[in-house]
Scaffold this active site. Structure first.
Site, PDB file in Angstrom:
ATOM      1  N   THR A 192      -4.952   3.106  -3.421  1.00  0.00           N
ATOM      2  CA  THR A 192      -6.139   3.833  -3.827  1.00  0.00           C
ATOM      3  C   THR A 192      -5.770   5.189  -4.424  1.00  0.00           C
ATOM      4  OG1 THR A 192      -7.302   2.763  -2.041  1.00  0.00           O
ATOM      5  CG2 THR A 192      -8.277   4.774  -2.846  1.00  0.00           C
ATOM      6  N   THR A 193      -4.591   5.677  -4.090  1.00  0.00           N
ATOM      7  CA  THR A 193      -4.215   7.021  -4.553  1.00  0.00           C
ATOM      8  C   THR A 193      -3.883   7.020  -6.044  1.00  0.00           C
ATOM      9  OG1 THR A 193      -3.050   8.992  -3.786  1.00  0.00           O
ATOM     10  CG2 THR A 193      -1.705   7.067  -4.204  1.00  0.00           C
TER      11      THR A 193
ATOM     12  N   ASP B 245       0.872  -1.171   0.000  1.00  0.00           N
ATOM     13  CA  ASP B 245       0.000   0.000   0.000  1.00  0.00           C
ATOM     14  C   ASP B 245       0.922   1.239   0.000  1.00  0.00           C
ATOM     15  OD1 ASP B 245      -2.271   1.727   0.607  1.00  0.00           O
ATOM     16  OD2 ASP B 245      -1.433   1.828   2.630  1.00  0.00           O
TER      17      ASP B 245
ATOM     18  N   ARG C  29     -13.920  10.650  -1.556  1.00  0.00           N
ATOM     19  CA  ARG C  29     -13.946  11.328  -0.246  1.00  0.00           C
ATOM     20  C   ARG C  29     -14.574  12.714  -0.374  1.00  0.00           C
ATOM     21  NH1 ARG C  29      -8.359  10.871   1.334  1.00  0.00           N
ATOM     22  NH2 ARG C  29      -8.958   8.687   1.422  1.00  0.00           N
TER      23      ARG C  29
ATOM     24  N   GLY D 253     -10.006   6.920  -1.483  1.00  0.00           N
ATOM     25  CA  GLY D 253     -10.046   7.596  -2.785  1.00  0.00           C
ATOM     26  C   GLY D 253     -10.411   9.049  -2.615  1.00  0.00           C
ATOM     27  N   GLY D 254      -9.590   9.932  -3.170  1.00  0.00           N
ATOM     28  CA  GLY D 254      -9.794  11.368  -2.994  1.00  0.00           C
ATOM     29  C   GLY D 254     -11.104  11.859  -3.593  1.00  0.00           C
TER      30      GLY D 254
ATOM     31  N   ASP E  54      -0.230   5.168   0.854  1.00  0.00           N
ATOM     32  CA  ASP E  54      -0.491   6.197   1.869  1.00  0.00           C
ATOM     33  C   ASP E  54      -0.574   5.572   3.261  1.00  0.00           C
ATOM     34  OD1 ASP E  54      -0.798   8.618   0.187  1.00  0.00           O
ATOM     35  OD2 ASP E  54      -2.323   7.366  -0.745  1.00  0.00           O
TER      36      ASP E  54
HETATM   37  C1  XBP Z   1      -5.174   6.323   0.531  1.00  0.00           C
HETATM   38  C2  XBP Z   1      -6.328   6.991  -0.063  1.00  0.00           C
HETATM   39  C3  XBP Z   1      -6.134   8.079  -1.035  1.00  0.00           C
HETATM   40  C4  XBP Z   1      -5.395   9.285  -0.498  1.00  0.00           C
HETATM   41  C5  XBP Z   1      -5.554  10.482  -1.408  1.00  0.00           C
HETATM   42  O1  XBP Z   1      -4.790   5.307  -0.338  1.00  0.00           O
HETATM   43  O2  XBP Z   1      -7.440   6.624   0.237  1.00  0.00           O
HETATM   44  O3  XBP Z   1      -7.421   8.494  -1.437  1.00  0.00           O
HETATM   45  O4  XBP Z   1      -5.940   9.665   0.755  1.00  0.00           O
HETATM   46  O5  XBP Z   1      -5.145  10.184  -2.709  1.00  0.00           O
HETATM   47  P1  XBP Z   1      -3.883   4.010   0.104  1.00  0.00           P
HETATM   48  P2  XBP Z   1      -6.066  10.533  -3.972  1.00  0.00           P
HETATM   49  O6  XBP Z   1      -3.802   3.930   1.602  1.00  0.00           O
HETATM   50  O7  XBP Z   1      -4.626   2.874  -0.533  1.00  0.00           O
HETATM   51  O8  XBP Z   1      -2.528   4.250  -0.523  1.00  0.00           O
HETATM   52  O9  XBP Z   1      -6.617  11.902  -3.749  1.00  0.00           O
HETATM   53  O10 XBP Z   1      -5.125  10.483  -5.159  1.00  0.00           O
HETATM   54  O11 XBP Z   1      -7.145   9.491  -4.033  1.00  0.00           O
HETATM   55 MG    MG Z   2      -2.935   3.194   3.379  1.00  0.00          MG
END
Ligand code: XBP
Ligand code: MG
Length: 262
Positions: A133-134, A19, A66, A62-63, A21
């Site tokens: 997800t980012t 993963d 969200r 997902g931004g 973030d």
């Molecule tokens: C984390 C998320 C992402 C980030 C923001 O993803 O949910 O939405 O907060 O990035 P992970 P975006 O832990 O799966 O890496 O705005 O590009 O979605």
């Molecule tokens: Mg994460």
């Protein structure tokens, strides 16, 4: 008599799936959150996500998802109107540009032990993959800013953002990565930081090591193979629980191979 599937020995470890973030880096509070607020200000939306509120909103992965979820909460009518999706996309485009500027300026560092383990795993012949997800651009910038151009060749596969229709906790992104790698779930280990990500990995059949991040420390990691403070470095061992037992040390390839075989 043929061996049953239950008694079949586990195959050797072939790949590590990370993963991004929270797991590779603490990106949320001072990175993504700040970038969202800059985009909201630019567009005159009058929205502000403080540290506490953002922690609650992280339940939605997902931004874009969200932002829409938040908008539905504060103004359901406007969020359902024609053009709402375009505004969400514009917020997200601007937010991504702000986030990339921070990352490219070196403001988002990898967590301790991450760079070490990535390099060690490649040297040992393990494949590396990303399941996040980012947005994909965020992943490449984060890796390039921290690992240099060599980051390009480190990962066999990057599963990110909208490459699957449903985001975590749905297992789709992990299943996509496994298919790209051409590997079965029991040939891989996953690394996650959140309950949402853990659900996705476990539902894809992956044994998962959780290293909780600033926003996820209090979450329930039921179903994780291991929950550890981090990955650790030579003079900075980490502690945690592995398969229900206390454990302390530095997470390295030989340890991961052992855990994958167990
Ligand atoms: C984390 C998320 C992402 C980030 C923001 O993803 O949910 O939405 O907060 O990035 P992970 P975006 O832990 O799966 O890496 O705005 O590009 O979605
Ligand atoms: Mg994460």
């Amino acid at each position: 008599m043929a061996r049953s599937a239950l008694s079949r020995p586990r195959p050797p470890l072939r790949a590590l799936v990370f993963d991004v973030d929270g797991t590779l880096a603490q990106t949320e509070r001072d990175g993504h959150r700040v970038a969202f607020n800059l985009a909201f200000d630019e567009l005159g939306l009058g929205w502000h996500w403080d540290v506490g509120l953002y922690g609650e909103l992280l339940a939605v992965a997902g931004g874009k998802e969200r932002v829409l979820h938040y908008w539905r909460g504060v103004d359901p009518q406007a969020a359902a109107a024609a053009g709402a999706q375009q505004l969400v996309a514009e917020v997200h485009r601007r937010k991504t540009a702000h986030y990339l500027r921070q990352v490219d300026a070196g403001q988002v560092r990898l967590r301790g032990g991450v760079a070490r383990l990535l390099r060690q795993a490649r040297r040992a012949g393990l494949a590396l993959a990303i399941a996040t997800t980012t947005s994909e651009a965020n992943v490449h910038s984060l890796l390039r800013a921290n690992l240099g151009e060599a980051a390009q060749g480190l990962f066999a596969c990057v599963g990110a953002g909208d490459c699957v229709p449903r985001k975590k906790p749905d297992p789709a992104i992990y299943l996509w990565v496994l298919q790209r790698l051409g590997l079965a779930a029991d040939e891989c280990l996953a690394f996650e930081d959140s309950a949402v990500g853990l659900r996705a990995a476990v539902d894809a059949g992956l044994r998962t090591i959780v290293t909780p991040a600033e926003y996820t420390l209090q979450q329930d990691f039921d179903g994780a193979w291991a929950v550890l403070d981090g990955l650790g470095e030579a003079r900075a061992t980490v502690r945690g629980r592995v398969a229900g037992q206390d454990w302390s040390g530095v997470v390295g390839v030989s340890q991961l191979r052992e855990w994958a075989r167990a």
